[in-house]
Design a protein around this motif. Structure first.
Motif: not given
Length: 477
Positions: A267-289
């Motif tokens: 939960h901590d490792q994979l969940g955090q990595l998945g959450t971090a990856g999701k946050m990066l993708v969302l941030s990248l999407g906002r920057k490319m908007a």
């Protein structure tokens, strides 16, 4: 070689009893024989009496007519007349009595019949002559001589009959004496023999009893030694079983601890990595908007799948609700997933589990998981009922389905054995069998921990479920 055994004693005792029985039977036979002899003797005596009476009547007949002839006195005819009246009946009775004894004496009575008839004729003629001639009748010496000869013949026959009866009486008395002597000897010898045999039997039984007592003491000592050995072995086996159960419980706790650690790590490792990856993708999407990139949406979907997989793996390894809110909450959450995955209709009605230990929470939950897995694999059921109640200081859990019911248990089947072992590890027991309405029923009873009984329903469990679901949503965000 053992000679004085129970069969020998029984044989001696039986022989003694036979001796007493033979004595009693001999006494009985002797008494019967003596009675018979006495009856014969009584018949002979009665016959003698009848002989005497008949002879006396003949004498009265003779003396009556003689007195009348000599004196002419009519009073002398009274004995004569009495003898005439009684003689025939007494004589006939004498004949019947001798015939009844089997000694009819036909020849003697044939002679007596002639003699008595002739003498009666002579007596009647003498009396008639005295009436007619008076004292001149006394001059008939030839009549006197003939009468005396007839009376002598009659007397001789009567004495011979009497002597025969006397001989019978003497023979009977001698036979009675011999019978009494034999009876006396038997009465002395047979009881003595019987008493000796009974005494020998009692001695044999006493010796046998002593031997049995010795054997019983040896058996008791052997039994005590065996009991001591069994108790010692039982203590060893009980200790070994306790150690095995303790080891199994410790092993299970270690497995659960490892599951808990792995669930946390996933939960901590994979969940955090998945959450971090999701946050990066969302941030990248906002920057490319306002530009759009299809790969960003695909990466966002993959990140969500990673987060969901981490959450599912962590929940299957160790449901967080089991540690935080207990058995009921974990069951509610597990049932929701079970219904989504299998299509089963599950009814849950659980009592308060506050008085269960953490170990019991864990074992009951794992047992429920095993039971549900068996239902999905084998039962072909449409409905599953999970209910519990607090009763008589126990937490009683019932798992019941409406499937095809229990079939033959395979030798290599481990599911049922695992459930029984988990019930034992929880300190309780499990019963497995068919349900009354078809299907399968599992009843589990575990003791409650000391404390106040709380029969409230599962409100806390629902709160825990809501909290976990909320936590999952936060993790997704």
């Amino acid at each position: 070689m053992r000679l004085l055994t129970f069969p020998v004693a029984a044989a001696l005792l039986l022989a003694g009893c036979v001796a007493f029985v033979v004595t009693a039977y001999s006494e009985y036979r002797s008494l019967g024989e003596l009675t018979r002899q006495e009856n014969v003797r009584a018949d002979a005596l009665r016959t003698q009496v009848l002989i005497g009476r008949v002879y006396n009547l003949l004498v009265d007949l003779e003396t009556g007519q003689r007195g009348f002839l000599m004196t002419g006195d009519v009073s002398f005819l009274d004995p004569y007349e009495h003898a005439v009246r009684e003689l025939d009946s007494r004589y006939a009775e004498l004949k019947r009595t001798l015939a009844a004894t089997g000694d009819a004496q036909s020849q003697a009575f044939g002679r007596l019949d002639v003699f008595i008839a002739d003498r009666r004729v002579q007596v009647e003629q003498n009396i008639e002559s005295r009436w007619r001639l008076g004292e001149a009748a006394l001059s008939n010496l030839q009549g006197w001589v003939a009468g005396k000869q007839l009376m002598d013949e009659i007397r001789g026959e009567m004495e011979r009959l009497d002597s025969l009866q006397q001989k019978r009486i003497t023979d009977i008395e001698r036979a009675v004496a011999q019978q009494q002597e034999r009876t006396r000897l038997l009465a002395q010898i047979l009881p003595l023999v019987g008493g000796v045999m009974v005494a020998a039997a009692m001695a044999a039984l006493w010796v046998e009893r002593q031997r049995r007592d010795v054997a019983e003491r040896a058996l008791r000592e052997s039994h005590a030694q065996l009991e001591t050995a069994v108790q010692e072995r039982t203590r060893e086996l009980t200790g070994a079983l306790d150690r095995i159960q303790s080891f199994a419980a410790e092993l299970d706790r270690s497995v659960e601890a490892e599951r808990r650690r792995l669930a946390r790590e996933v939960h901590d490792q994979l969940g955090q990595l998945g959450t971090a990856g999701k946050m990066l993708v969302l941030s990248l999407g906002r920057k490319m908007a306002p530009a759009k990139e299809a790969l960003l949406d695909e990466m966002l979907t993959i990140a969500d799948e990673v987060i969901g997989a981490a959450r599912r793996i962590a929940s299957s390894l160790r449901p967080p609700l089991l540690d935080d809110f207990g058995f009921a909450a974990a069951v509610q959450h597990y049932v929701q997933g079970l219904e989504r995955q299998s299509g089963l209709v599950v009814v849950v009605d659980l009592a308060s589990d506050e008085r269960l230990s953490s170990e019991q929470h864990n074992q009951l939950f794992r047992l429920l998981q095993e039971a549900a897995t068996n239902v999905l694999r084998h039962a072909q059921a449409q409905h599953l009922t999970i209910e519990s109640r607090l009763e008589e200081g126990e937490y009683r859990l019932r798992i019941e389905d409406d499937g095809i019911g229990p079939g033959p248990v395979r030798v290599d089947a481990s599911g049922l054995r695992n459930m029984r072992e988990r019930a034992v590890l929880a300190g309780g027991r499990m019963d497995f069998g068919p349900a009354p309405q078809g299907g399968t029923r599992i009843d589990v009873s575990v003791p409650l921990q000391p404390g106040d009984t709380d029969d409230t329903s599962t409100g806390l469990a629902h709160a825990g479920i809501e909290k976990e679901e909320g936590w999952d949503e936060v993790s997704d965000r």
